[in-house]
Design an enzyme around this catalytic site. Structure first.
Site, mmCIF file in Angstrom:
data_model
loop_
_atom_site.group_PDB
_atom_site.id
_atom_site.type_symbol
_atom_site.label_atom_id
_atom_site.label_comp_id
_atom_site.label_asym_id
_atom_site.label_seq_id
_atom_site.Cartn_x
_atom_site.Cartn_y
_atom_site.Cartn_z
ATOM 1 N N SER A 122 0.826 -1.057 -0.098
ATOM 2 C CA SER A 122 0.008 -0.146 0.076
ATOM 3 C C SER A 122 0.927 1.389 0.022
ATOM 4 C CB SER A 122 -0.955 0.039 1.118
ATOM 5 O OG SER A 122 -0.655 -0.851 2.223
ATOM 6 N N HIS A 143 -3.003 -3.201 -6.446
ATOM 7 C CA HIS A 143 -3.215 -2.632 -4.831
ATOM 8 C C HIS A 143 -4.904 -2.943 -4.541
ATOM 9 C CE1 HIS A 143 -3.573 0.798 -1.866
ATOM 10 N NE2 HIS A 143 -3.382 -0.537 -1.212
ATOM 11 N N GLU A 155 -6.215 -0.823 -7.601
ATOM 12 C CA GLU A 155 -5.214 0.306 -8.571
ATOM 13 C C GLU A 155 -4.076 -0.701 -9.047
ATOM 14 O OE1 GLU A 155 -4.902 4.172 -6.085
ATOM 15 O OE2 GLU A 155 -4.103 2.483 -5.087
ATOM 16 N N ASN A 194 -4.854 6.850 -1.669
ATOM 17 C CA ASN A 194 -4.043 7.520 -0.602
ATOM 18 C C ASN A 194 -3.694 8.895 -0.672
ATOM 19 O OD1 ASN A 194 -5.104 5.460 1.309
ATOM 20 N ND2 ASN A 194 -3.438 4.100 0.427
HETATM 21 P P1 NAD Z 1 -0.605 -9.387 7.360
HETATM 22 O O1 NAD Z 1 0.169 -9.307 8.504
HETATM 23 O O2 NAD Z 1 -1.928 -9.525 7.833
HETATM 24 O O3 NAD Z 1 -0.285 -10.936 6.526
HETATM 25 C C1 NAD Z 1 0.952 -10.933 5.865
HETATM 26 C C2 NAD Z 1 1.402 -12.468 5.947
HETATM 27 O O4 NAD Z 1 2.462 -12.362 5.038
HETATM 28 C C3 NAD Z 1 1.732 -13.208 7.326
HETATM 29 O O5 NAD Z 1 0.730 -13.958 7.310
HETATM 30 C C4 NAD Z 1 3.088 -13.594 7.126
HETATM 31 O O6 NAD Z 1 3.232 -14.600 7.912
HETATM 32 C C5 NAD Z 1 3.124 -13.712 5.849
HETATM 33 N N1 NAD Z 1 4.475 -13.615 4.965
HETATM 34 C C6 NAD Z 1 5.735 -13.161 5.747
HETATM 35 N N2 NAD Z 1 6.628 -13.500 5.079
HETATM 36 C C7 NAD Z 1 6.220 -14.301 3.605
HETATM 37 C C8 NAD Z 1 6.721 -14.555 2.767
HETATM 38 N N3 NAD Z 1 8.235 -14.458 2.542
HETATM 39 N N4 NAD Z 1 6.420 -15.286 1.906
HETATM 40 C C9 NAD Z 1 5.096 -15.324 2.119
HETATM 41 N N5 NAD Z 1 4.137 -14.953 3.140
HETATM 42 C C10 NAD Z 1 4.890 -14.331 4.078
HETATM 43 O O7 NAD Z 1 -0.554 -8.124 6.443
HETATM 44 P P2 NAD Z 1 -1.652 -7.860 5.274
HETATM 45 O O8 NAD Z 1 -2.280 -6.637 5.973
HETATM 46 O O9 NAD Z 1 -2.325 -8.706 4.616
HETATM 47 O O10 NAD Z 1 -0.681 -7.108 4.412
HETATM 48 C C11 NAD Z 1 0.064 -7.617 3.273
HETATM 49 C C12 NAD Z 1 0.573 -6.603 2.289
HETATM 50 O O11 NAD Z 1 -0.707 -5.865 1.767
HETATM 51 C C13 NAD Z 1 1.304 -5.381 2.830
HETATM 52 O O12 NAD Z 1 2.346 -5.078 1.810
HETATM 53 C C14 NAD Z 1 0.219 -4.343 2.980
HETATM 54 O O13 NAD Z 1 0.881 -2.962 2.904
HETATM 55 C C15 NAD Z 1 -0.761 -4.437 1.833
HETATM 56 N N6 NAD Z 1 -2.115 -4.149 2.091
HETATM 57 C C16 NAD Z 1 -2.665 -4.151 3.307
HETATM 58 C C17 NAD Z 1 -3.841 -3.527 3.372
HETATM 59 C C18 NAD Z 1 -4.719 -3.848 4.752
HETATM 60 O O14 NAD Z 1 -5.605 -3.130 4.898
HETATM 61 N N7 NAD Z 1 -4.157 -4.696 5.608
HETATM 62 C C19 NAD Z 1 -4.601 -3.033 2.473
HETATM 63 C C20 NAD Z 1 -3.922 -2.944 1.098
HETATM 64 C C21 NAD Z 1 -2.855 -3.438 1.043
#
Ligand code: NAD
Length: 652
Positions: A122, A143, A155, A194
């Site tokens: 993000s 995204h 996005e 954003n």
């Molecule tokens: P999260 O912490 O809920 O999940 C991330 C997962 O990735 C965890 O389960 C972790 O164990 C796993 N992980 C760690 N290393 C890894 C690897 N090498 N290979 C595969 N999996 C691995 O995080 P999230 O909220 O799902 O966010 C993930 C991404 O999405 C981030 O880049 C974040 O910026 C983006 N994002 C988040 C949101 C939101 O609202 N949460 C919205 C849009 C984008």
């Protein structure tokens, strides 16, 4: 590279986003492998998908069984196995550049060079993630918004090296999973959504920090006067005050003192029990509609519009894309470019200049694109052009922002286009319906269909967010839109799939025929708000259903399903979703090929006769009959009957 043939997808990460992306990918028919680093994490993600799919199945929102969707999902902890046959890999691992570098370095080795590599980051620039690859042309941002299963927007972001072919393949894939993509053509910080959102909370925080407003005043004004789904402080409490703080820090933006203070005290919002509001000992975001008086909403909206000008002016996205982004991604009541056009680009420009001169802060520096619009005389809707052009298309249809109207082969298809609000009828949408039905050239039209955008609702009601700020006397004026639809001289068919409630039901009642999918729900919930159905709802329900059933619907305010609606005669047909398009088209085809004048007279005589005495109604009928008998259509109809062929009516 042949990017058009994505069959297998791999999602890296089974967390909040990863499992949601996996779910929507499988729902769209793709085989998908979800990978996390530990078996337990993969299982947790899988369980959440299972739970969510079962919920969707219960609500009849899946085209197949939950089990059938689950069959397309595989899980693993082995990266190589996950991506070996993938045509598209979507990384959704934690927001950490080093970690993402490690993942993308591995991906370069483990995947075929045709495989698209996407990140769901993000806030990290796509180009920064991609720079560990020798060939980063195939890296892009996809995204998604949280939760992917509910949020329609994605996005599609270009890194510096991303080719058009790769971005287009990503865009088409997003469309193929029934989400709405927008291009972000330059890798700007925060991408589009954003970037626009930043000043919403930021400027409000400056105003409160400087003693020019209170928290409740800002939230109440933005929600109740300007229609945003949440106030800036309420939103910050929900997402976490530290999140916005870190985004500002990383961008080297000055931090409003009130945010600094909350972060220092570790009162970060809902997650800590206290932020701008108190969630443990208080009532949370407890502002009232009247609290917003006197708040300078233009100061915030001018800055939002300035961000939009930056995005459009720098060629990152088009006004349409920006507006789609903020509506679907943030639930804004209308696009920010559209709103800027209505406020007036000149008004916004002056506001920014005044604030810049008063405060000396460069955050009010108008982007040159605003200046360019002014120089070209594009000061907004009143001038006929601003971010958008305001005119008519080749069919004489005005450009609308809350609905889509498409005229082809005599059929005018109208789509209520506010899926982010379940197509709730805002004042603007109603005005556009009225404008369309009263202005369109009826000679070109044989029949009309009205439907709702998105997959949840025809229309879930009136947009209540506009209500609190409306004076009771204004609300007494029945909107002309329903009458205009009711009186439209061509048959109008409501094509209902999903919720059809309140104002949505009233609009459907103003149509001549109503066809619905079996999962649709009908109701007049106004009584629960202490209101009664408006827009002719009470009266048309009495006429269509009779007193017994109409009063049940209005007094109890509860929903009825499509089967009962059909039993009661509220709708013409309740149809299985798979057959729905065909059934609608059968109706449309009959109406489209029917005699236009005959149908017009039938509609008029039947509508008007209902309110007249039997004697007067019969007189209307025979007058109509007399009028029709001299038309060419009747000659054609009788000739075709005699010759045993299909008539070809000309409407003459
Ligand atoms: P999260 O912490 O809920 O999940 C991330 C997962 O990735 C965890 O389960 C972790 O164990 C796993 N992980 C760690 N290393 C890894 C690897 N090498 N290979 C595969 N999996 C691995 O995080 P999230 O909220 O799902 O966010 C993930 C991404 O999405 C981030 O880049 C974040 O910026 C983006 N994002 C988040 C949101 C939101 O609202 N949460 C919205 C849009 C984008």
């Amino acid at each position: 590279m042949s990017k058009g043939t994505i069959e297998r997808v791999a999602v890296l990460g089974a967390g909040s986003m990863g499992h949601g992306i996996t779910e929507v990918t499988a729902m769209a028919g793709y085989d998908v492998t979800m990978r996390d680093i530990e078996a337990e994490l993969v299982e947790e993600g899988y369980d959440q998908i299972e739970w969510s799919l079962e919920k969707l199945e219960e609500k009849d929102r899946l085209d197949e069984s939950a089990a059938a969707v689950l069959e397309r999902i595989e899980t693993t902890t082995d990266l190589g196995e996950a991506v070996a046959d993938a045509d598209l890999v979507i990384e959704a691992a934690p927001e950490n550049l080093e970690l993402k570098h490690d993942i993308f370095t591995d991906l370069e080795d483990l995947t075929d060079e045709d495989t698209l590599l996407a990140s769901n980051t993000s806030s990290l620039p796509i180009s920064d993630i991609a720079d560990v690859l020798e060939n980063s042309e195939r890296v892009l941002g996809l995204h998604f918004f949280n939760p992917p299963v509910k949020m329609d927007l994605v996005e599609v972001i270009y890194g510096e090296q991303t080719t058009d072919e790769v971005a287009e393949a990503g865009y088409e894939w997003v469309e193929s999973i029934d989400k709405t993509p927008i291009y972000v053509r330059k890798d700007i910080r925060g991408f589009v959504v954003n970037t626009v959102l930043g000043p919403f909370g930021g400027e409000a925080a400056w105003m409160v920090s400087e003693g020019e407003a209170t928290i409740r005043q800002a939230d109440a004004a933005m929600v109740h006067r300007r229609g945003y789904p949440m106030g800036p402080f309420e939103l910050a409490d929900m997402t976490g005050i530290d999140i916005g703080y870190h985004v500002r820090k990383e961008a080297d933006d000055p931090i409003p003192p009130i945010i600094e203070e909350k972060v220092e005290n570790e009162t970060l919002g809902q997650k800590t029990g206290e932020g701008f509001y108190d969630y443990e000992n208080g009532d949370g975001a407890d502002y009232e509609p009247g609290d917003g008086d006197g708040f300078d909403t233009l100061r915030i909206e001018a800055r939002l519009a300035n961000r939009a000008a930056y995005i459009v002016g720098e060629g990152v996205s088009t006004p349409e894309e920006v507006d789609t982004g903020v509506r679907l991604g943030l639930g804004f009541p209308e696009g920010i470019c559209r709103r800027a056009d209505r406020i007036g680009i000149d008004t916004i420009f002056e506001k920014l200049e005044t604030l810049r001169d008063e405060t000396g802060s460069d955050r009010f520096e108008p982007h040159p694109y605003l200046e360019q619009l002014l120089e070209e005389g594009r000061t907004g809707e009143d001038a006929g052009a601003g971010f958008y052009e305001y005119g008519t298309d080749e069919n004489g249809l005005d450009s609308y922002h809350n609905l889509n109207a498409d005229l082809e082969d005599g059929v005018l298809r109208v789509e209520l286009d506010r899926p982010e609000r379940m197509n709730a009828l805002s004042e603007d949408l109603l005005a556009e319906i009225d404008d369309l039905f009263s202005g369109v050239d009826t000679d070109e039209i044989r029949c009309v269909t009205i439907e709702g955008a998105g997959d949840r609702a025809f229309s879930a009601g009136a947009d209540i967010s506009g209500f609190a700020s409306t004076k009771p006397t204004d609300m007494m004026d029945v909107t002309p839109a329903f009458e205009t639809v009711n009186d439209f001289p061509r048959p109008v068919v409501a094509r209902i799939d999903g919720y059809c409630l309140g104002g949505g039901l009233e609009l459907a009642l103003a149509c001549d025929l109503r066809l619905a999918t079996e999962r649709s729900q009908f109701g007049a919930p106004e009584i629960g708000l202490g209101l009664i159905p408006g827009g002719g709802g009470t009266q048309r329900l009495m006429r269509i259903l009779g007193e017994t059933r109409a009063k049940e619907l209005v007094f109890r305010g509860s929903h009825i399903d499509a089967e009962r609606a059909q039993d009661w005669g509220l709708i013409n047909r309740a149809v299985d979703r798979e057959e729905f398009d065909d059934v609608v088209e059968e109706f449309v085809s009959d109406l489209r090929n029917g005699p236009p004048i005959g149908l017009e007279v039938a509609k008029k005589v039947m509508n008007e006769g209902e309110d007249a005495s039997m004697e007067a109604a019969l007189a209307m009928e025979s007058q109509g009959f007399g009028l029709l008998i001299s038309t060419d259509d009747v000659l054609e109809g009788t000739a075709a009957f005699a010759e045993d062929r299909e008539p070809e009516f000309e409407g003459e």
